[in-house]
Scaffold this active site. Structure first.
Site, mmCIF file in Angstrom:
data_model
loop_
_atom_site.group_PDB
_atom_site.id
_atom_site.type_symbol
_atom_site.label_atom_id
_atom_site.label_comp_id
_atom_site.label_asym_id
_atom_site.label_seq_id
_atom_site.Cartn_x
_atom_site.Cartn_y
_atom_site.Cartn_z
ATOM 1 N N HIS A 43 101.102 68.571 6.800
ATOM 2 C CA HIS A 43 101.532 67.170 6.715
ATOM 3 C C HIS A 43 102.275 66.901 5.406
ATOM 4 O O HIS A 43 103.314 66.245 5.393
ATOM 5 C CB HIS A 43 100.334 66.226 6.857
ATOM 6 C CG HIS A 43 99.595 66.405 8.145
ATOM 7 N ND1 HIS A 43 98.354 65.896 8.370
ATOM 8 C CD2 HIS A 43 99.943 67.072 9.293
ATOM 9 C CE1 HIS A 43 97.956 66.231 9.592
ATOM 10 N NE2 HIS A 43 98.895 66.950 10.167
ATOM 11 N N ASP A 82 104.059 67.786 12.686
ATOM 12 C CA ASP A 82 103.514 69.129 12.442
ATOM 13 C C ASP A 82 104.605 70.208 12.507
ATOM 14 O O ASP A 82 104.614 71.133 11.694
ATOM 15 C CB ASP A 82 102.445 69.472 13.490
ATOM 16 C CG ASP A 82 101.104 68.818 13.203
ATOM 17 O OD1 ASP A 82 100.840 68.439 12.053
ATOM 18 O OD2 ASP A 82 100.304 68.701 14.165
ATOM 19 N N HIS A 128 100.422 75.022 16.281
ATOM 20 C CA HIS A 128 100.716 75.627 14.976
ATOM 21 C C HIS A 128 101.003 77.119 15.128
ATOM 22 O O HIS A 128 101.838 77.664 14.421
ATOM 23 C CB HIS A 128 99.532 75.440 14.021
ATOM 24 C CG HIS A 128 99.369 74.022 13.574
ATOM 25 N ND1 HIS A 128 100.357 73.324 12.925
ATOM 26 C CD2 HIS A 128 98.344 73.157 13.706
ATOM 27 C CE1 HIS A 128 99.929 72.101 12.660
ATOM 28 N NE2 HIS A 128 98.708 71.972 13.122
ATOM 29 N N HIS A 184 103.172 62.852 16.251
ATOM 30 C CA HIS A 184 102.453 63.693 15.291
ATOM 31 C C HIS A 184 102.786 65.172 15.495
ATOM 32 O O HIS A 184 102.870 65.933 14.526
ATOM 33 C CB HIS A 184 100.932 63.483 15.365
ATOM 34 C CG HIS A 184 100.236 64.248 14.283
ATOM 35 N ND1 HIS A 184 100.135 63.779 12.985
ATOM 36 C CD2 HIS A 184 99.699 65.489 14.275
ATOM 37 C CE1 HIS A 184 99.551 64.699 12.247
ATOM 38 N NE2 HIS A 184 99.262 65.753 13.003
HETATM 39 ZN ZN LIG Z 1 98.906 67.630 12.151
#
Ligand SMILES: [Zn+2]
Length: 275
Positions: free
Chosen positions: A80, A239, A261, A235
């Site tokens: 973030h 990311d 991720h 969001h």
């Molecule tokens: Zn995040």
């Protein structure tokens, strides 16, 4: 080769809080850094204040958050903060922390973007190259994928397909610049589900999460007050920017369906090879 000037921040600026996953108290200080220094995490609580650069080769874990590690300098949930630095074109910055995890702050990247704007963005007298693509680079994991396409600028399209009745299928497509980022992306917080919380806490994750700094869904309702109806996909874009920042400035249209991720890190690794 496409280039732009390098940037740092005008002055040091601090923020204190607790980490999202560890729950540990932490003082975060963003400090100006000279040309070509890059984005560097410095663990001020450890002997010798060891450092780890924000580069994809130092990623060691992508479970729920991105971890960077070099020697005993380990930091996690850095995406973030990195997202805000990247979207606001900060290339050189020393990030001091007295704990392994930055503060969760607002749960998105708005606090970090405000810190950067408060410190001021300072142009430096040397250029940095911007990675441009001539082919499509993609990474698949079953029905999930992330791809980077040639594009004049930076655009991100994210699609989420979730069987939660309040989430369903959502898509967000946005051209990223500092203004659109601060307004549309930075405020979006992490999504969590009540039934995951016990499992997360057993893995020592999510200890600093609250109904304010995360968007928490039960099986039938959203327990947090949403900032956007599609906060989830916003969001996810936040990311992606944090994870892709490890490659440095880039012009691309990044398209992800159900990305994570792990996929972001795999794409960063592929893009790194093009440099
Ligand atoms: Zn995040």
């Amino acid at each position: 080769m496409l280039e732009r000037n390098q940037n740092t921040i005008g002055t040091s600026i601090s923020f204190c809080g607790n980490g999202l996953h560890s729950g540990l108290p932490v003082k975060l200080t963003l400090c100006p850094a000279p040309i070509d220094r890059g984005i560097v995490f410095r663990r001020t609580d450890l002997d010798g204040s060891p450092e780890v650069e924000a580069k994809s080769k130092f990623i060691t874990n992508t479970l729920r958050a991105t971890t960077l590690e070099k020697g005993n300098a380990k930091v996690f949930t850095v995406e973030h903060l990195l997202s805000a630095l990247f979207a606001l074109h900060i290339d050189n910055c020393i990030i001091e922390m007295d704990s392994p995890e930055p503060p969760v702050a607002d749960g998105g990247a708005l606090t970090f973007a405000q810190m950067i704007n408060d410190a001021g963005i300072v142009k430096q007298e040397k250029n940095i190259s911007i990675l441009t693509l001539s082919t499509v680079e993609s990474v698949y994991d079953g029905n999930k994928f992330i791809a980077a396409l040639p594009y004049d600028g930076l655009r991100i399209t994210f699609t989420s397909i979730n069987n939660h009745p309040l989430l369903g299928t959502q898509m967000k497509d946005i051209i990223i610049n500092p203004e659109s980022y601060v307004k549309e992306i930075a405020p979006a917080r992490t999504i969590g589900f009540t039934w995951e919380l016990d499992a997360l806490r057993k893995m020592s994750l999510g200890k600093g999460g609250t109904l304010d700094n995360a968007v928490v869904y039960s099986e039938t309702e959203c327990l947090s007050k949403l900032k956007f109806p599609d906060e989830l996909v916003r969001h996810k874009i936040l990311d992606i920017l944090g994870d892709i920042s490890l490659v440095g400035p880039i012009h691309a249209h990044i398209i992800s369906v159900l990305g994570s991720h792990k996929l972001n890190a795999a794409l960063s690794g592929k893009l790194q090879l093009l440099k």
